[in-house]
Design a protein around this motif. Structure first.
Motif, PDB file in Angstrom:
ATOM      1  N   PRO A 317       7.216  19.765  -2.694  1.00 50.85           N
ATOM      2  CA  PRO A 317       7.622  21.085  -2.222  1.00 50.85           C
ATOM      3  C   PRO A 317       8.621  21.719  -3.189  1.00 50.85           C
ATOM      4  O   PRO A 317       9.396  21.020  -3.841  1.00 50.85           O
ATOM      5  N   ARG A 318       8.582  23.018  -3.249  1.00 51.84           N
ATOM      6  CA  ARG A 318       9.488  23.728  -4.151  1.00 51.84           C
ATOM      7  C   ARG A 318      10.865  23.847  -3.521  1.00 51.84           C
ATOM      8  O   ARG A 318      11.022  24.386  -2.427  1.00 51.84           O
ATOM      9  N   ALA A 319      11.886  23.322  -4.191  1.00 52.06           N
ATOM     10  CA  ALA A 319      13.266  23.499  -3.726  1.00 52.06           C
ATOM     11  C   ALA A 319      13.704  24.931  -4.021  1.00 52.06           C
ATOM     12  O   ALA A 319      13.212  25.577  -4.945  1.00 52.06           O
ATOM     13  N   ARG A 320      14.620  25.414  -3.228  1.00 52.03           N
ATOM     14  CA  ARG A 320      15.066  26.790  -3.385  1.00 52.03           C
ATOM     15  C   ARG A 320      16.423  26.819  -4.057  1.00 52.03           C
ATOM     16  O   ARG A 320      17.341  26.093  -3.677  1.00 52.03           O
ATOM     17  N   ALA A 321      16.539  27.682  -5.029  1.00 53.54           N
ATOM     18  CA  ALA A 321      17.734  27.697  -5.867  1.00 53.54           C
ATOM     19  C   ALA A 321      18.982  28.053  -5.085  1.00 53.54           C
ATOM     20  O   ALA A 321      20.075  27.590  -5.393  1.00 53.54           O
ATOM     21  N   GLU A 322      18.820  28.878  -4.002  1.00 55.00           N
ATOM     22  CA  GLU A 322      20.017  29.315  -3.276  1.00 55.00           C
ATOM     23  C   GLU A 322      20.574  28.231  -2.368  1.00 55.00           C
ATOM     24  O   GLU A 322      21.622  28.411  -1.777  1.00 55.00           O
ATOM     25  N   LYS A 323      19.882  27.096  -2.232  1.00 54.50           N
ATOM     26  CA  LYS A 323      20.364  26.022  -1.376  1.00 54.50           C
ATOM     27  C   LYS A 323      20.539  24.758  -2.203  1.00 54.50           C
ATOM     28  O   LYS A 323      19.856  24.540  -3.195  1.00 54.50           O
ATOM     29  N   GLU A 324      21.478  23.932  -1.758  1.00 53.32           N
ATOM     30  CA  GLU A 324      21.711  22.664  -2.450  1.00 53.32           C
ATOM     31  C   GLU A 324      20.666  21.657  -1.992  1.00 53.32           C
ATOM     32  O   GLU A 324      20.851  20.908  -1.054  1.00 53.32           O
ATOM     33  N   GLU A 325      19.533  21.669  -2.678  1.00 52.32           N
ATOM     34  CA  GLU A 325      18.423  20.818  -2.299  1.00 52.32           C
ATOM     35  C   GLU A 325      17.995  19.942  -3.469  1.00 52.32           C
ATOM     36  O   GLU A 325      18.217  20.266  -4.627  1.00 52.32           O
ATOM     37  N   GLN A 326      17.368  18.832  -3.106  1.00 54.16           N
ATOM     38  CA  GLN A 326      16.716  17.987  -4.095  1.00 54.16           C
ATOM     39  C   GLN A 326      15.274  17.815  -3.675  1.00 54.16           C
ATOM     40  O   GLN A 326      14.952  17.814  -2.489  1.00 54.16           O
ATOM     41  N   ALA A 327      14.388  17.677  -4.641  1.00 61.45           N
ATOM     42  CA  ALA A 327      12.960  17.631  -4.349  1.00 61.45           C
ATOM     43  C   ALA A 327      12.623  16.447  -3.447  1.00 61.45           C
ATOM     44  O   ALA A 327      13.203  15.376  -3.545  1.00 61.45           O
ATOM     45  N   LEU A 328      11.668  16.686  -2.561  1.00 64.53           N
ATOM     46  CA  LEU A 328      11.120  15.637  -1.709  1.00 64.53           C
ATOM     47  C   LEU A 328       9.675  15.445  -2.148  1.00 64.53           C
ATOM     48  O   LEU A 328       8.864  16.363  -2.040  1.00 64.53           O
ATOM     49  N   THR A 329       9.351  14.275  -2.661  1.00 64.41           N
ATOM     50  CA  THR A 329       8.051  14.043  -3.277  1.00 64.41           C
ATOM     51  C   THR A 329       7.188  13.139  -2.406  1.00 64.41           C
ATOM     52  O   THR A 329       7.633  12.094  -1.940  1.00 64.41           O
ATOM     53  N   PHE A 330       5.947  13.575  -2.206  1.00 61.24           N
ATOM     54  CA  PHE A 330       4.949  12.768  -1.517  1.00 61.24           C
ATOM     55  C   PHE A 330       3.974  12.251  -2.582  1.00 61.24           C
ATOM     56  O   PHE A 330       3.432  13.040  -3.360  1.00 61.24           O
ATOM     57  N   SER A 331       3.748  10.964  -2.619  1.00 57.28           N
ATOM     58  CA  SER A 331       2.808  10.414  -3.601  1.00 57.28           C
ATOM     59  C   SER A 331       1.867   9.428  -2.937  1.00 57.28           C
ATOM     60  O   SER A 331       2.256   8.707  -2.007  1.00 57.28           O
ATOM     61  N   LEU A 332       0.633   9.411  -3.407  1.00 61.32           N
ATOM     62  CA  LEU A 332      -0.402   8.519  -2.890  1.00 61.32           C
ATOM     63  C   LEU A 332      -1.093   7.864  -4.074  1.00 61.32           C
ATOM     64  O   LEU A 332      -1.509   8.548  -5.012  1.00 61.32           O
ATOM     65  N   SER A 333      -1.196   6.540  -4.038  1.00 64.20           N
ATOM     66  CA  SER A 333      -1.832   5.779  -5.118  1.00 64.20           C
ATOM     67  C   SER A 333      -3.031   5.042  -4.537  1.00 64.20           C
ATOM     68  O   SER A 333      -2.880   4.171  -3.668  1.00 64.20           O
ATOM     69  N   VAL A 334      -4.232   5.404  -5.028  1.00 68.41           N
ATOM     70  CA  VAL A 334      -5.478   4.851  -4.487  1.00 68.41           C
ATOM     71  C   VAL A 334      -6.227   4.131  -5.610  1.00 68.41           C
ATOM     72  O   VAL A 334      -6.515   4.737  -6.643  1.00 68.41           O
ATOM     73  N   PRO A 335      -6.561   2.849  -5.411  1.00 68.62           N
ATOM     74  CA  PRO A 335      -7.302   2.133  -6.451  1.00 68.62           C
ATOM     75  C   PRO A 335      -8.780   2.522  -6.455  1.00 68.62           C
ATOM     76  O   PRO A 335      -9.320   2.966  -5.446  1.00 68.62           O
ATOM     77  N   PHE A 336      -9.430   2.346  -7.602  1.00 74.06           N
ATOM     78  CA  PHE A 336     -10.873   2.592  -7.690  1.00 74.06           C
ATOM     79  C   PHE A 336     -11.439   1.732  -8.809  1.00 74.06           C
ATOM     80  O   PHE A 336     -10.697   1.115  -9.592  1.00 74.06           O
ATOM     81  N   GLY A 337     -12.756   1.693  -8.892  1.00 72.40           N
ATOM     82  CA  GLY A 337     -13.397   0.901  -9.949  1.00 72.40           C
ATOM     83  C   GLY A 337     -13.106  -0.578  -9.787  1.00 72.40           C
ATOM     84  O   GLY A 337     -13.170  -1.136  -8.693  1.00 72.40           O
ATOM     85  N   GLU A 338     -12.726  -1.232 -10.874  1.00 75.30           N
ATOM     86  CA  GLU A 338     -12.455  -2.665 -10.842  1.00 75.30           C
ATOM     87  C   GLU A 338     -11.221  -2.998 -10.019  1.00 75.30           C
ATOM     88  O   GLU A 338     -11.047  -4.132  -9.572  1.00 75.30           O
ATOM     89  N   SER A 339     -10.353  -2.022  -9.804  1.00 77.78           N
ATOM     90  CA  SER A 339      -9.128  -2.251  -9.028  1.00 77.78           C
ATOM     91  C   SER A 339      -9.290  -1.872  -7.564  1.00 77.78           C
ATOM     92  O   SER A 339      -8.320  -1.863  -6.809  1.00 77.78           O
ATOM     93  N   ALA A 340     -10.522  -1.572  -7.126  1.00 77.17           N
ATOM     94  CA  ALA A 340     -10.734  -1.034  -5.784  1.00 77.17           C
ATOM     95  C   ALA A 340     -10.336  -1.985  -4.673  1.00 77.17           C
ATOM     96  O   ALA A 340     -10.180  -1.571  -3.528  1.00 77.17           O
ATOM     97  N   SER A 341     -10.172  -3.267  -4.978  1.00 76.15           N
ATOM     98  CA  SER A 341      -9.794  -4.225  -3.938  1.00 76.15           C
ATOM     99  C   SER A 341      -8.290  -4.241  -3.682  1.00 76.15           C
ATOM    100  O   SER A 341      -7.809  -5.006  -2.856  1.00 76.15           O
ATOM    101  N   GLY A 342      -7.533  -3.422  -4.377  1.00 70.98           N
ATOM    102  CA  GLY A 342      -6.083  -3.414  -4.233  1.00 70.98           C
ATOM    103  C   GLY A 342      -5.620  -2.637  -3.017  1.00 70.98           C
ATOM    104  O   GLY A 342      -6.404  -2.063  -2.256  1.00 70.98           O
ATOM    105  N   GLU A 343      -4.310  -2.627  -2.811  1.00 72.66           N
ATOM    106  CA  GLU A 343      -3.713  -1.919  -1.682  1.00 72.66           C
ATOM    107  C   GLU A 343      -3.579  -0.429  -1.982  1.00 72.66           C
ATOM    108  O   GLU A 343      -3.482  -0.013  -3.142  1.00 72.66           O
TER     109      GLU A 343
END
Length: 788
Positions: A317-343
């Motif tokens: 999400p975009r933080a707003r300059a007028e407020k004292e904010e820090q970015a909140l990041t959502f990340s998703l890591s999905v295996p595929f191919g030879e690594s598809a058996s991973g978590e």
């Protein structure tokens, strides 16, 4: 002679030019028709004009007989011829289709297989005349599943297409797609494709200036809000059935299905993305609607990229300059191919970030003042390789949370300060939950818990420990926002409180495996109250609001000295015996809360699989009648606990009983024991017999339901129930042998001050009943209402 030859040449040239001009249009139309036929199309051209480098076509209509749902029209087509090949530019126009999505796609796929999959389709021309580059500008595209009230549609404006040197670029100024509950709107979208040596194309870049997605979920069924009377003893209902095995089987597959879909999506992205490609959306906004509730997320930036056999999706999400904010990041890591058996791994971290920055708006799921509500979190979630387990490790803090919720309170709740910590795992089929570390902090109040839940066959097994460390009572009161405890505003407390306990039980064998216990260290005392709470109010006449026969609010006068008020000393001793037998056997021993009754209530509710009984004492019922409305919510229950503590602190047991018996409802607009004695038996409260007192007490849970047979006598079934209550009172030493014998001979008759007494107790009554355990607060279950 020369002059004549020049004239003849000029004339011949003019004739040739005229002939070429006359035949130019038909020739171009003929060639266009031949080219269209190779693709199974029919073309009609309004106007043909030569241009400096080739030819310009105006008003071109294209129809595909094998795709009858489609209509194609181009405003202008420029065909330029050069040494390196042809360049075709299509400018302006419309492509439209009407018909069900499956039918239109089927027509298009069949046409594509027949005309575009052939090596010769257009191949001869390309090989003989060099490369053909194409571009398209300003096209409008529309599709809808039906003409009237479409449910699915695609609309795009200013669509541009360019193909040059093995690359294809596609862009649109605006595009909207609606398919069932999902709607997506894109502005400034751009897609770049790169041709592969083995054939086909891959995505080299995908970007958009903004993307708005809306998901509309089915609205929840409206449930009637329960309205609680002064007492609540539900009627018997069938025990809740456990979830069938087929349903649990489906639940056990959800995690695996979700994992498979994510991996399939990652594999698909890998198949269509060029090496080093990146998907970037500068402004993504999502909205979820469910009935009257709406949840907004974004705007934020979305990035999709590869990394070591995994597809990474990041949303910031975009933080707003007028407020004292820090970015909140959502990340998703999905295996595929030879690594598809991973978590599969998901992370949420960052903050503080205001909810308004996430795109959440006032009104979303009851929230308000979201611009003042901030979130800080660090959460790590892992979906196991088999898709059956989800591990969670995270913590966070929400500050200045404000919301409206009828389940919590009748009033808005503002300024909640909430922190949490959770480490554990759960089986996605719901068969087990393990909490290694759990903590919830509300202001200065901390709740710590750990334990495990397992579904064993059709039963549920719980092994849990909980702890509320020693906290000042005033700090507990201060931690509760005013919207949660509005009646307690201005109250002050002294002392401290701590709770430590455990819950261990198996619902399949509650008689052998049930252990719910807690140790309470409580020195809380209420030192100051607002005037409307002050117990001194009840020592003189007062006005209060009750519900009339039609549920309307009616104000009545009560209190010492008012009509119908009966002092404690003028009430039949049997009336106290009656309410202690039916409502609160531990009244004289407890301080407002009956620990054993609470334990038994929990066990009975677990056994039935639903909420079937509470554990309200007379003091708790009095607090509800004097101070609180009848709507059930968490706010009322919390205030009830504090107000009960206050009444027990300020009043004697006799004063509590006098108040209770004079304010409780005994029938339609019958409040207090004085009016009840006159209404039912035409006598005074002091003259009530044991049977009459027990009858009046027995209807407290449902005071509007009566049990008199024709002629006025209490129905036989209910009279047997009253005799069982007499037996309980006798075993608890509340009545003598003589009083029991007199009571068992009674037949209670409506309107008759003196009950009829038989010569001897009727057969089949007395001690054959099965009363509840001593001190449990339980009375035998009343019979189903007989047909009076």
């Amino acid at each position: 002679m020369a002059s004549r030859r020049v004239k003849l040449a000029l004339a011949g040239g003019a004739v040739a030019t005229l002939a070429a001009a006359v035949s130019f249009g038909p020739i171009v139309r003929h060639e266009a028709t031949r080219a269209a036929e190779r693709y199974g199309a029919v073309v009609a051209i309004d106007e043909v004009r030569p241009s400096f480098h080739g030819v310009k076509l105006h008003g071109v209509q294209v129809s595909l007989p094998e795709v009858p749902s489609a209509r194609v029209r181009f405003e202008t087509i420029d065909v330029a011829l050069g040494w390196s090949g042809k360049k075709i530019a299509l400018r302006g126009g419309d492509v439209s289709a009407v018909g069900p999505r499956e039918a239109v796609l089927r027509e298009a796929e069949q046409w594509q297989k027949r005309y575009l999959a052939r090596p010769s389709a257009g191949g001869g021309e390309s090989s003989s005349s060099g490369r053909t580059d194409a571009e398209l500008e300003g096209l409008r595209i529309t599709w809808q599943d039906r003409n009237d009230a479409p449910t699915e549609s695609v609309r795009a404006s200013d669509v541009n297409f360019a193909r040059q040197e093995g690359k294809v670029g596609l862009s649109a100024a605006e595009a909207t797609i609606t398919v069932g509950p999902v709607s997506v709107a894109v502005q400034g979208g751009h897609l770049t494709l790169v041709k592969q040596q083995e054939g086909g194309y891959r995505v080299a870049a995908l970007s958009a200036r903004s993307l708005d997605a809306t998901l509309t979920l089915a609205a929840p069924l409206e449930e009637a809000k329960p309205v609680e009377g002064a007492h609540a003893t539900p009627t018997k209902e069938p025990q809740a059935s456990p979830a069938p095995a087929s349903r649990r089987g489906k639940a056990s597959q959800r995690g695996a299905a979700m994992r498979a879909q994510l991996i399939r999506g990652a594999t698909l992205l890998d198949a269509v993305l060029e090496q080093g490609a990146k998907v970037e959306l500068d402004s993504l906004h999502a909205q979820v609607r469910r009935g009257r509730d709406t949840l907004n997320l974004g705007p934020g930036s979305l990035v999709v990229r590869r990394d070591a056999g995994r597809m990474l999706v990041e949303l910031s999400p975009r933080a707003r300059a007028e407020k004292e904010e820090q970015a909140l990041t959502f990340s998703l890591s999905v295996p595929f191919g030879e690594s598809a058996s991973g978590e599969i791994v998901a992370d949420v971290k960052g903050g503080p970030l205001y909810l308004s920055t996430l795109g959440i708006r006032d009104g979303d799921f009851g929230l308000f003042d979201v611009a003042k509500t901030s979130l800080t979190t660090r959460s790590h979630l892992v979906l196991s390789a088999d898709g059956k387990q989800l591990r969670v490790d995270g913590d966070g803090r929400v500050q200045n949370l404000s919301l409206r919720s009828d389940a919590l309170s009748d009033e808005p709740i503002a300024g909640l300060e909430l922190a949490f910590r959770l480490r554990g795992e759960t089986a996605l089929d719901g068969s087990s939950i393990k909490v290694d570390e759990g903590e919830v902090d509300l202001g200065a109040v901390r709740l710590l818990a750990h334990g495990r839940y397992d579904r064993v066959g059709e039963g549920h097994r719980v092994r849990a420990e909980f702890d509320v460390p020693l906290t000042a009572c005033q700090s507990i009161l201060d931690a509760a926002p005013r919207g949660i405890v509005p009646k307690l505003a201005g109250m002050r407390m002294a002392g401290s409180l701590a709770v430590k306990g455990h819950a261990r039980f198996d619902t399949a064998k509650l008689d052998r495996d049930y252990d719910v216990a807690w140790d309470l260290a409580n020195t809380c005392r209420i030192t100051e109250v607002p005037p409307e709470i002050d117990a001194a109010r009840w020592r003189k006449p007062f006005r209060r609001t009750v519900l009339g026969p039609a549920g309307e609010r009616v104000e009545i006068e009560s209190g010492p000295g008012t009509a119908g008020w009966v002092p404690y000393g003028a009430i039949s001793r049997f009336m106290e015996t009656a309410v202690l037998t039916t409502e609160d056997s531990g009244f004289r021993r407890h301080g407002g809360f009956d620990k054993e009754a609470i334990k038994n209530s929990i066990r009975d509710n677990l056994r039935s699989g639903r909420f079937m009984r509470g554990a309200s004492t007379l003091s708790m019922q009095l607090a509800k009648n004097l101070y609180l409305d009848r709507v059930k919510n968490i706010s009322r229950k919390l205030q009830e606990v504090v107000l009960t503590t206050y009444l027990e602190q300020e009043l004697t047991k006799e004063q509590i009983l006098e108040l209770y018996l004079n304010v409780v409802e005994f029938g339609p607009m019958i409040y207090g024991i004085g009016p009840a004695a006159r209404y039912y038996f035409n006598t005074s409260a002091s003259e009530l017999s044991l049977g009459q007192a027990l009858y009046i007490s027995s209807i407290l849970p449902k005071p509007k339901q009566q049990h008199f047979a024709i002629g006025g006598a209490v129905s036989p079934g209910w009279m047997n129930y009253l005799r069982k209550l007499m037996d309980i009172a006798h075993r608890r030493k509340w009545i003598s042998d003589e009083e029991l014998e007199e009571g068992l001979r009674e037949t209670v008759i409506r309107g008759q001050p003196a009950p009829t007494r038989a010569a001897r107790p009727p057969e089949g009554t007395g001690s054959e009943g099965e009363p509840g355990d001593e001190g449990s607060g339980d009375a035998p279950e009343p019979p189903a209402p007989p047909e009076d």
